[in-house]
Design a protein around this motif. Structure first.
Motif, short mmCIF file in Angstrom:
data_model
loop_
_atom_site.label_atom_id
_atom_site.label_comp_id
_atom_site.label_asym_id
_atom_site.label_seq_id
_atom_site.Cartn_x
_atom_site.Cartn_y
_atom_site.Cartn_z
N GLY A 148 0.83 -1.02 0.03
CA GLY A 148 -0.05 -0.05 0.03
C GLY A 148 0.76 1.29 0.03
N GLU A 149 -0.02 2.34 0.53
CA GLU A 149 1.06 3.68 0.56
C GLU A 149 0.23 4.51 1.47
OE1 GLU A 149 0.24 4.76 -3.45
OE2 GLU A 149 -1.56 5.99 -3.01
N ALA A 150 1.01 5.60 1.87
CA ALA A 150 0.53 6.44 2.90
C ALA A 150 0.78 7.95 2.08
CB ALA A 150 1.50 6.49 4.12
N LEU A 151 -0.16 8.72 2.01
CA LEU A 151 -0.19 10.05 1.49
C LEU A 151 -0.32 11.26 2.37
CD1 LEU A 151 0.03 11.78 -1.32
CD2 LEU A 151 -2.65 11.52 -1.57
N LEU A 152 0.66 11.95 2.37
CA LEU A 152 0.22 13.36 3.06
C LEU A 152 0.00 14.50 2.21
CD1 LEU A 152 -0.11 14.58 5.98
CD2 LEU A 152 2.66 15.09 5.88
N LYS A 153 -1.28 15.01 2.02
CA LYS A 153 -1.46 16.24 0.99
C LYS A 153 -2.48 16.87 1.97
CE LYS A 153 -3.21 16.99 -3.36
NZ LYS A 153 -4.33 17.94 -2.78
N PRO A 154 -2.33 18.32 1.76
CA PRO A 154 -3.19 19.20 2.34
C PRO A 154 -4.49 18.93 1.27
CG PRO A 154 -1.01 20.38 2.29
CD PRO A 154 -0.92 18.92 1.31
N GLU A 155 -5.85 19.42 2.04
CA GLU A 155 -7.11 19.44 1.30
C GLU A 155 -7.07 20.08 0.10
OE1 GLU A 155 -10.20 19.37 3.93
OE2 GLU A 155 -9.45 17.70 5.35
#
Length: 135
Positions: free
Chosen positions: A69-76
């Motif tokens: 899988g993956e983990a994404l940190l992204k502002p909305e």
């Protein structure tokens, strides 16, 4: 100092979240992203709402446990992001894009690899630092 460091187990590359602070209204966080990826380095202010941070932490936990899988940190509402995804054989790929919107716009795409041990240490430290700034 509130820091969480994700180093590469293969090189001197790294991603660091430094000076983590929670917004006064509790709606999100400010942090300072520092990175070294290949010949590129950056020092970048990163602002993100609480919900994407919670989702990132949960995804990192799943990634650490399942090695998939993956983990994404992204502002909305902003285009910048940091992505950690599973590779082959316990390797992890750290990538992202950082943007500066101004009269002289700039951007940086980066990528490096590490392994699940480094991601686990990063997750542990990030959880600790976020708990320290929560009120």
């Amino acid at each position: 100092m509130t820091d969480a460091l994700l180093s590469s187990s293969f090189s001197s590359e790294f991603l660091a979240f430094r000076s983590i602070e929670r917004f006064e209204d509790g709606s999100g966080y400010s942090l300072h992203v520092e990175l070294q990826a290949g010949p590129f380095s950056a020092s970048y202010p990163f602002f993100v709402e609480s919900h994407p941070v919670k989702k990132f932490l949960a995804s990192l936990g799943t990634l650490q446990e399942s090695l998939s899988g993956e983990a994404l940190l992204k502002p909305e509402y902003e285009p910048q992001f940091i992505l950690i995804r599973a590779g082959v054989g316990g390797h992890m790929v750290v990538s992202g894009e950082l943007f500066v919107h101004s009269d002289q716009p700039q951007s940086l795409k980066f990528q490096f690899r590490t392994d699940q041990t480094c991601v686990g240490l990063f997750l542990q430290k990030l959880r600790h630092e976020l708990a320290a700034v929560t009120f």
